[in-house]
Design a protein around this motif. Sequence first.
Motif, PDB file in Angstrom:
ATOM      1  N   ASP A 108      -2.702   1.474  60.043  1.00 55.12           N
ATOM      2  CA  ASP A 108      -2.766   0.882  58.703  1.00 55.12           C
ATOM      3  C   ASP A 108      -4.071   1.247  58.001  1.00 55.12           C
ATOM      4  O   ASP A 108      -4.077   1.582  56.819  1.00 55.12           O
ATOM      5  CB  ASP A 108      -2.637  -0.641  58.768  1.00 55.12           C
ATOM      6  CG  ASP A 108      -1.268  -1.084  59.240  1.00 55.12           C
ATOM      7  OD1 ASP A 108      -0.325  -0.272  59.196  1.00 55.12           O
ATOM      8  OD2 ASP A 108      -1.145  -2.252  59.662  1.00 55.12           O
ATOM      9  N   GLU A 109      -5.179   1.182  58.735  1.00 53.59           N
ATOM     10  CA  GLU A 109      -6.479   1.526  58.158  1.00 53.59           C
ATOM     11  C   GLU A 109      -6.549   3.001  57.793  1.00 53.59           C
ATOM     12  O   GLU A 109      -7.045   3.372  56.734  1.00 53.59           O
ATOM     13  CB  GLU A 109      -7.603   1.188  59.135  1.00 53.59           C
ATOM     14  CG  GLU A 109      -7.809  -0.290  59.363  1.00 53.59           C
ATOM     15  CD  GLU A 109      -8.874  -0.570  60.422  1.00 53.59           C
ATOM     16  OE1 GLU A 109      -9.663   0.335  60.731  1.00 53.59           O
ATOM     17  OE2 GLU A 109      -8.893  -1.706  60.920  1.00 53.59           O
ATOM     18  N   ILE A 112      -4.502   3.785  54.644  1.00 49.26           N
ATOM     19  CA  ILE A 112      -5.206   3.401  53.412  1.00 49.26           C
ATOM     20  C   ILE A 112      -6.215   4.483  53.038  1.00 49.26           C
ATOM     21  O   ILE A 112      -6.295   4.899  51.885  1.00 49.26           O
ATOM     22  CB  ILE A 112      -5.888   2.026  53.582  1.00 49.26           C
ATOM     23  CG1 ILE A 112      -4.826   0.932  53.650  1.00 49.26           C
ATOM     24  CG2 ILE A 112      -6.882   1.765  52.457  1.00 49.26           C
ATOM     25  CD1 ILE A 112      -5.356  -0.428  54.079  1.00 49.26           C
TER      26      ILE A 112
END
Length: 146
Positions: A108-109, A112
């Motif tokens: 997820d990081e 982004i």
Amino acid sequence: MTVSTRRAALGAILAAPLTGGAVMALPSNVPQPTAPAVSPELVRLIAKHDRINAILNRETQTDDSSLPSYGTMRAARHARTRVTGFSSRSFADTLAKAACLGRLWPTDELAIEVGLKVRQTEVCMDEMALGLALELMRFAEGTLCA
């Protein structure tokens, strides 16, 4: 494989229900496809890496200064170097490395970060490599690659 065996296999494939492009079972007289296994040496390297990384995480969480010892950081760098430097012999090896990276850097990081660069149209070689790593990490999610 004889002509009759090939014909039987083709008949089984054509008669099988479509399941997202995969055939559920082939006749028993047809060799069953097998996925290549992760190289045993890479399994050992990743296991050692994960043990060292667990120590690194414990030191970070328990130490007042929240910095791990120099020796642990050095051991972690060495372990990551060995995993990265291992020449993959199959796609299974590459997915094992991606799963290892995924345990270090949550997808997820990374998504982004890569998405931000794409929206800003500031994609250089590093971001292309990170985007590829992200895709491989997603393929490897949920696997027990090493």
